[in-house]
Design a protein around this motif. Structure first.
Motif, PDB file in Angstrom:
ATOM      1  N   SER B 180       0.792  -0.997  -0.148  1.00  0.00           N
ATOM      2  CA  SER B 180      -0.045   0.069  -0.091  1.00  0.00           C
ATOM      3  C   SER B 180       0.945   1.338   0.111  1.00  0.00           C
ATOM      4  O   SER B 180       0.359   2.292   0.047  1.00  0.00           O
ATOM      5  CB  SER B 180      -0.915   0.059   1.140  1.00  0.00           C
ATOM      6  OG  SER B 180      -0.224  -0.338   2.333  1.00  0.00           O
ATOM      7  N   ARG B 181       2.088   1.172   0.066  1.00  0.00           N
ATOM      8  CA  ARG B 181       2.898   2.270   0.107  1.00  0.00           C
ATOM      9  C   ARG B 181       3.737   2.491  -1.267  1.00  0.00           C
ATOM     10  O   ARG B 181       4.519   3.275  -1.570  1.00  0.00           O
ATOM     11  CB  ARG B 181       4.071   2.168   1.112  1.00  0.00           C
ATOM     12  CG  ARG B 181       3.979   2.480   2.215  1.00  0.00           C
ATOM     13  CD  ARG B 181       3.689   4.082   2.703  1.00  0.00           C
ATOM     14  NE  ARG B 181       4.946   4.657   2.770  1.00  0.00           N
ATOM     15  CZ  ARG B 181       4.891   5.801   2.279  1.00  0.00           C
ATOM     16  NH1 ARG B 181       3.878   6.697   2.157  1.00  0.00           N
ATOM     17  NH2 ARG B 181       6.064   6.611   2.310  1.00  0.00           N
ATOM     18  N   GLN B 183       5.439   0.238  -3.085  1.00  0.00           N
ATOM     19  CA  GLN B 183       6.539  -0.695  -3.025  1.00  0.00           C
ATOM     20  C   GLN B 183       6.311  -1.999  -3.770  1.00  0.00           C
ATOM     21  O   GLN B 183       5.309  -2.706  -3.565  1.00  0.00           O
ATOM     22  CB  GLN B 183       7.157  -0.845  -1.516  1.00  0.00           C
ATOM     23  CG  GLN B 183       7.833   0.426  -1.252  1.00  0.00           C
ATOM     24  CD  GLN B 183       8.365   0.067   0.293  1.00  0.00           C
ATOM     25  OE1 GLN B 183       7.962  -0.730   1.100  1.00  0.00           O
ATOM     26  NE2 GLN B 183       9.185   1.007   0.704  1.00  0.00           N
ATOM     27  N   GLN B 206       3.910   7.703  -2.767  1.00  0.00           N
ATOM     28  CA  GLN B 206       2.660   8.042  -2.200  1.00  0.00           C
ATOM     29  C   GLN B 206       1.365   7.193  -2.587  1.00  0.00           C
ATOM     30  O   GLN B 206       0.712   7.258  -1.325  1.00  0.00           O
ATOM     31  CB  GLN B 206       2.199   9.564  -3.033  1.00  0.00           C
ATOM     32  CG  GLN B 206       3.414  10.617  -2.737  1.00  0.00           C
ATOM     33  CD  GLN B 206       3.413  11.355  -1.441  1.00  0.00           C
ATOM     34  OE1 GLN B 206       2.348  11.065  -0.603  1.00  0.00           O
ATOM     35  NE2 GLN B 206       4.223  12.031  -0.916  1.00  0.00           N
ATOM     36  N   GLY B 208      -0.457   3.678  -3.106  1.00  0.00           N
ATOM     37  CA  GLY B 208      -0.008   2.362  -3.093  1.00  0.00           C
ATOM     38  C   GLY B 208      -0.565   1.528  -4.340  1.00  0.00           C
ATOM     39  O   GLY B 208      -1.396   2.095  -5.114  1.00  0.00           O
TER      40      GLY B 208
END
Lengths: 1047, 356
Positions: B180-181, B183, B206, B208
């Protein structure tokens, strides 16, 4: 865990029933207002039968001071018709009315006949009864409210136990509701203008009626023993749910400040205030889910969304509301106070109660019976129940008892091992899975309808679109009906047939009303052909005749191929082959479908005979008016008259005497409706069918505004306005061109407001719906927040949907259209939705952001963040902090990370902390954390010089928290002791570090004495010593290399 | 816009919709969410007398499901796995009995994901990896379950400090997760290390990821759909930064899928009710086959249209359905039929659009 409620009729009980036609006599008596002596004289003359002469009674007083006395014996005075009266009153009751009554009755009667309930218990009456001669009927006049009467009645119940004749009870109404008094004819309230002796007059003109007495047994179904075994008695009514008293309070407040009560949400809020204020013995709201209702052993399943179930014995509830008005229904009998039956009705809402009180609405009739069961909570049954609104339409109910001894200030502690909290929600028929399609599909249409608003002028284009939209709504309804029927046909187990039928009936009614509205208001029909439109509507909804006619024709045409059958038909006559032949033809004629009727008539075996050819001819020659034709209205009327006279002439000639069916048809055609009205009623099940049939042949050019008159005329033929059901009365309102009433009626449909909302919206779009007539225009101007009716309804409907677990998104779409108020509700309701997963949370946030509800989005994020923190998911919590831009929370989380690092020496969420990016700027602490992580990365990557610079920056900038300083300095240690030729820290940097160390030491000394443990101190000492040493070495080396530096 | 869209209202919000793998597009599964009783339903287009039967599906059988359905995946043509917000994963098979289809529960794993407090933790995505099911959840855990065993085969705790949103097969033994970030992490399932092979971040971090998918023929090309509606294209051979980032939808991309047989077609749907068909066939059909499997430099310049610098010029986007006012949660494609399931409790079948 459940308690069973059984109310079983015990026996009938005597009570005085006063006939209502006593007013003339009373008037005579009221005129005799003179001196007290005269008053008494009059009493002596007329009321001698009610007085116990002093010589007939023996009483004993217990002491001189005490006014209590005992009756020893009572003998008959010797004249006929002696019926002594015992008056019971409480001198503390009813604004000192009680005291007034006591003193005045003592003047009129033997004082021992007048009992003060403040001193005596009603059981004294029993004593009176037991000593009274057996052939004498004793009257008891109770002054007080329903409660007092019930108390006396309960006491008197013991009479039967002791085998004494029961006295008859009369009432002087002193209470607030006085329902029992109203029913028995004693009036709705006492006022001092009435001469007391008029009560004797009333008694002498009274008859004795029986009043049912009910016992409410509260039994436990579980093994937990209930502290109080309860058994109550009831005479008038009791409610499970919203208490009548609460309703009354509520209504009064409503009347005083109607401004606040325009919306349901406020109503609910207010209701909560009243509901919690009142400690009612079991009070359950929204209870159809929690309650199993059996009437006479039959379980009642189809209870709609009710907030209260009221069980009434008498035809008056909550100060004179007549709840049981069901007189036209076959299986329900009128309400009687002594029929051994209780009537059960459901009340939908607080608003509904208010409507009931002004006679605007009807309750939901559940049934009638002599035994009612319900299953609530045992503890609640023992203590009472209170409830409070939680989110949306959820009501949380819990067992609750308020301390009764307020004066003593002693808390009453009642602890139960297993107290429960119930969450109640209404069971709304609209939310049935079968109807969800309707909700969703119509929401799509609703949203699309807003593009129509762009065309402001009411041009043809717009009205065409509106008509299309209206038809789409109807086709959605139709499709839903078909779907349900299909579904029903497929699962033939029959278990759910009731449910399917309910849904179909509901949808059918909705479509029926919608269609009429469309025909009358939305479809731009010219004035003069109103009847054509209405006939279309009737034909569409009562297609049986046409269907049957087609069946006949089809059977015959099929018979064509096998010629034998055809011969059969022709020989036998079609009228004999099909039993419903004549009914079908008549039905077709009544709907104006003459062409089809003609075809059928030609199939008749006698079709060549004179009457048939004549009928065929009038069918053919009936003039039809068309706006677009070239016949003017007067011309048409002339033609019509001629045609009808022609038909009537033949009727008089007696051509049709052999064929009663044909006679009726020709009678109808000739416009002579009145003489064949009874016949007509046979064919038309409803007044509107009859009306259309009659108008077709009496006034074919009827105007829209004339329909109202005709509608009333035909309702009279069908039993008057009192017998109209929901559908009928809505249809009537539509004919009356009274849209606001029609909409009000629509609101009462059990569809959760679907019909009212969508129909009103459509009508508003078409400009047909006038602003609410109750609010004058000035008022509207003053009140800037005034919302038009459609917006109010959309609000209601949207709120209802938002409260549903799954339909909140649809609800949002509706509330979108309601401007500020809608926004306010979205704000409240959106933040109350419980997110079950991240994806749902994201959807909520997105919905909020889309509508600019930033604070809702933020608060949802914050809640999620705290949830994660509780689960020890620091990384995820930090993510939510970023989303909510909550710097305080981010600081807190950063502290948690750092403290964890001080203890363990590692970070939990490296993947997150290493990739903070610009997010780290949200707060100082997080910036520091991000930078520190950067230092660690540099250090691990062996970029020592950069690492040293970074560390120095961190220390010099002073953003590190105090508890982390030591860690920072310890981190500096390996860098200081690096063996490179050039020291990693230059002079300035080293000075910085030592300054920092000194400050840390001084702080530590400050609090060393008390706060810090000795072990900790020694570790601290060791570390600082090492660091100091390293700093000194480093400083020396740095100065050597940088001699030019001036310190 | 095509006119051959057929909607059916089903009285439940659909979170996942999947074609049952077969030669004919005649049956599919739906899973619902956010209702009191959620269901998995098998639908079939049956051939009957009436005309509309071919576009009006009938429910064949259904089964109640605890929690919301978060993912449905077919293992083969009859066995499928379903994940739930209760953290439970179930394996069903569809079998025929007396002309009627039935579900049979083959195995179920409870609390595959859980929070330390005992709260239910949703499993967000699952994928099949040989005979294993890989499940990821909001607790940041990756669980490897063997279809035959009752206990999980391997658990990677704290694989992510945030929620893992999606998982996809990368290549042999490797899986790719998105969180959710923003990544993405690559995990080697053979190694017993508890840290990812590689980890790369969308710049800024920002928004996700919600979905990640791979190009059917060039598996190193990954497409990721983001919360903010962007679609990012990654080349895993060069993994530091995204190759391309397209501002596609204006809201969260809820599903992203290549046509399994015709990789030049991509389908995406979003929470603002859009369903798009990305067609790159017209401009790149020849070049793809020419350069498939050749050196990356060439590909980057001319080969795969997704990798080219002016990606927007090389792909035509069609909207398959009139914009709905509620989110489209899921889509699936088989041959030339697309089905999608929405929050307005309807599912739509789009037939016979042009896939050349």
């Amino acid at each position: 865990m459940e308690t069973l409620w059984i109310i079983r009729i015990l026996k009938t009980f005597a009570a005085v029933y006063v006939k209502k036609n006593v007013s003339t006599l009373k008037a005579v008596f009221l005129n005799v207002v003179g001196a007290k002596g005269e008053d008494i004289l009059a009493v002596n003359l007329k009321q001698i039968n009610f007085i116990i002469p002093p010589y007939c009674v023996t009483t004993t007083k217990s002491s001189r001071l005490n006014r209590k006395f005992k009756v020893k014996c009572l003998s008959h005075p010797g004249w006929d018709g002696w019926t002594p009266v015992i008056v019971l009153a409480n001198r503390r009751a009813g604004n000192s009315d009680g005291a007034y009554l006591l003193s005045h009755f003592r003047r009129l009667l033997n004082p021992c006949q007048v009992l003060d309930l403040a001193i005596h218990s009603p059981s004294l009456v029993i004593k009176w009864c037991s000593v009274a001669p057996p052939d004498v009927t004793l009257y008891v006049l109770v002054s007080g409210g329903d409660g007092t009467v019930a108390w006396v009645l309960n006491t008197l119940n013991e009479c039967n136990v002791k085998g004494v004749a029961t006295p008859a009870i009369g009432i002087i109404p002193l209470g607030t509701g006085n329902d029992l008094s109203r029913v028995l004819g004693w009036g709705k309230a006492y006022n001092r203008g009435i001469t007391l002796s008029s009560y004797f007059e009333k008694i002498s003109h009274s008859s004795i009626a029986n009043l049912d007495r009910w016992r409410i047994d509260i039994k436990s179904l579980s093994n937990i023993s209930i502290p109080r075994a309860s058994s109550l008695f009831c005479y008038n009514y009791f409610s499970i749910g919203v208490d009548a008293k609460v309703a009354l309070d509520f209504h009064q407040t409503r009347q005083t400040s109607p401004l606040y009560l325009s919306s349901r949400l406020y109503n609910k809020l207010l209701y909560t205030i009243f509901g919690t204020r009142q400690v009612v013995v079991p009070d359950y709201s929204y209870l159809q889910n929690r309650l199993e209702l059996y009437i006479d052993g039959v379980k009642i399943t189809s209870i709609p969304d009710v907030e209260s179930i009221v069980v009434v014995n008498i035809p008056s509830w909550a100060a004179g509301v007549k709840l049981w008005n069901q007189t036209n229904s076959v299986d329900m009998s009128p309400q009687e106070i002594d029929d051994g039956k209780l009537e059960v009705v459901g009340l939908y809402s607080s608003f509904h109660i208010a409507q009931l009180q002004i006679g605007m609405s009807e309750p939901h009739y559940i049934g009638q019976g002599s035994e009612i069961k319900g299953i609530p909570d045992p503890i609640a049954a023992a203590t009472g129940l209170s409830a409070t609104w939680t989110s949306g339409d959820r009501l949380t109910a819990f067992a609750f008892s308020q301390s009764q001894n307020k004066s003593k200030n002693i808390p009453v502690s009642q602890s139960y091992d297993k107290s429960q909290i119930f969450i109640l929600k209404p069971d709304i028929l609209l939310f049935d899975t079968l109807l969800r399609k309707l909700i969703n599909e119509s929401s799509g249409l609703f949203v699309s309808s807003f593009s129509l608003k762009k065309y402001d002028a009411l041009d043809n284009y717009q009205s065409n679109h509106l008509l299309k939209l209206s038809r789409k709504y109807r086709s959605v309804l139709r499709e839903s009906i078909e779907n349900i029927q299909e579904e029903n046909a497929r699962c033939q187990e029959g278990a759910d047939t009731q449910r399917y039928n309910n849904c179909i009936a509901l949808l059918y009614n909705l479509e029926f009303i919608w269609h009429l509205t469309e025909v009358l208001y939305i479809d731009a029909t010219p004035e003069d052909v109103a009847l054509t439109a209405v006939t279309q509507w009737i034909r569409f909804h009562f297609p049986e005749s046409e269907r049957y006619a087609r069946k006949i024709l089809q059977t015959i045409s099929e018979g064509d191929s096998s010629s034998e059958n055809r011969v059969d038909f022709l020989n036998e006559g079609v009228e004999n082959a099909f039993p419903a032949y004549w009914d079908t033809i008549t039905g077709l004629v009544l709907q104006g479908n003459l062409d089809l009727a003609r075809i059928l008539l030609q199939l008749h075996s006698q079709s060549d005979s004179d009457p048939f050819t004549f009928v065929d001819k009038i069918f053919r020659t009936m003039p039809v008016f068309s706006v677009y034709g070239n016949v003017s209205l007067p011309e048409f009327n002339l033609q019509w008259k001629l045609w009808q006279t022609n038909a009537a002439r033949r009727l008089l000639g007696g051509t049709f005497d052999k064929y009663p069916h044909l006679k009726f048809i020709v009678q109808l055609l000739s416009g002579d409706v009145n003489s064949c009205l009874d016949e007509l009623k046979k064919y038309c099940s409803s007044w509107y069918q009859a009306m259309v049939a009659a108008l077709l042949y009496t006034e074919p050019t009827v105007k829209f505004y004339e329909l109202s008159y005709h509608a009333h005329r035909f309702i009279q033929h069908y039993g008057g306005t009192a017998n109209l059901n929901f559908c009928d009365s809505t249809v009537l309102a539509l004919f009356e061109l009274d849209l606001s009433t029609a909409v009000k009626k629509c609101q009462l449909a059990s569809d959760g407001g679907w019909l009212a909302t969508h129909l009103t919206h459509l009508l508003t779009l078409s400009g047909k719906l006038e602003p609410d007539s109750n609010n004058s225009e000035e008022e509207q101007k003053q009140d800037e927040d005034y919302q038009s009716l459609d917006i109010r309804l959309i609000l209601e409907y949207g709120t209802l949907l938002m409260c549903h677990r799954s339909l909140w998104q649809v609800g949002l779409c509706y509330l979108d259209q309601c401007k500020e108020e809608g926004r306010a509700r979205q704000q409240i309701l959106l933040s109350q939705i419980f997110p079950t997963s991240d994806s749902k949370t994201m959807k909520i946030i997105q919905a909020a952001l889309q509508r600019g509800l930033l604070d809702v989005a933020t608060s949802v994020c914050k809640v999620e963040g705290v949830k994660c923190l509780r689960r020890n998911q620091l990384g995820k919590a930090l993510e939510w902090a970023f989303r909510s831009q909550d710097s305080a929370f981010a600081s807190h989380l950063a502290d948690q990370f750092l403290q964890h690092y001080v203890k363990k020496g590692v970070f939990d969420s490296n993947d997150l902390l290493d990739n903070l990016g610009s997010c780290m700027l949200i707060c100082d602490r997080l910036t520091f954390l991000g930078k520190y992580c950067e230092f660690r990365r540099l250090y691990i990557a062996n970029k020592l010089k950069e690492a040293a610079n970074c560390l120095n920056d961190l220390i010099a900038s002073r953003i590190a928290p105090k508890y982390f300083w030591l860690t920072l300095l310890t981190d500096a240690l390996p860098l200081l002791e690096n063996d490179d030729e050039v020291p990693l820290f230059d002079v300035h940097q080293t000075a910085n570090l030592s300054f920092c160390l000194n400050e840390l030491s001084s702080i530590n000394e400050g609090c060393m004495s008390s706060l810090v443990s000795p072990a900790h101190t020694s570790v601290f000492e060791k570390k600082t010593t090492l660091i100091r040493l390293a700093l000194c070495k480093n400083m020396a080396r740095a100065i050597c290399l940088q001699p030019t530096v001036s310190i | 816009m095509v006119n051959n869209v057929y909607g059916t209202f089903v009285s439940q919000k659909i979170s996942k919709i999947r074609w049952k793998p077969s030669n004919a597009c005649d049956s599919f599964l739906t899973g619902s969410w956010d209702d009191e009783e959620n269901k998995i339903v098998l639908w079939r287009y049956t051939k009957t007398d009436s005309e509309d039967a071919l576009v009006k599906p009938r429910a064949q059988c259904s089964v109640f499901h605890d929690g919301d359905v978060t993912e449905l995946k077919f293992m083969d043509s009859s066995i499928f796995a379903v994940s739930s917000t209760t953290g439970c994963i179930k394996l069903y098979s569809i079998f025929q009995e007396d002309e009627k289809s039935q579900f049979k529960l083959l195995n179920s794993w409870k609390k595959v994901h859980s929070f330390s407090t005992g709260d239910l933790c949703p499993s967000t995505d699952i994928t099949f990896f040989e005979d294993y099911i890989v499940s990821v959840g909001e607790d940041g855990r990756i669980v490897l379950i063997s279809v035959k065993d009752n206990e999980p085969y391997r658990i990677i705790d704290n694989a992510d400090s945030c929620s893992i949103r999606c998982v996809s097969i990368n290549k042999m033994n490797e899986i790719l997760t998105g969180n959710s970030r923003g990544q993405m992490k690559v995990w080697d399932l053979r190694s017993f290390s508890h840290s990812p092979e590689t980890c790369f971040t969308l710049s800024g971090g920002q928004a996700g990821f919600t979905r990640v998918t791979y190009h059917p023929t060039q598996t190193h090309i990954k497409l990721a759909g983001g919360e903010d509606g962007t679609i990012t294209i990654w080349d895993l051979r060069n993994n530091k930064f995204a190759v391309n980032s397209l501002n596609a939808h204006s809201q969260t991309v809820s599903e992203l899928m290549f046509h399994p047989e015709r990789p030049e077609h991509l389908f995406s749907c979003s929470t603002n009710g859009q369903l798009w068909h990305w067609d790159s066939s017209k401009l790149s059909h020849t070049t793809i086959s020419q350069f498939a499997g050749e050196s990356s430099d060439l590909l980057e310049d001319t080969g795969c249209p997704w990798m080219s610098r002016n990606v927007k010029n090389r792909i035509t986007v069609y909207s398959l359905i009139q914009n709905l006012h509620l989110p489209i949660n899921s889509l699936d494609i088989l041959q030339n039929s697309v089905v999608c399931g929405c929050d307005n409790e309807a599912m739509y079948l789009i037939k016979d659009f042009t896939v050349s």
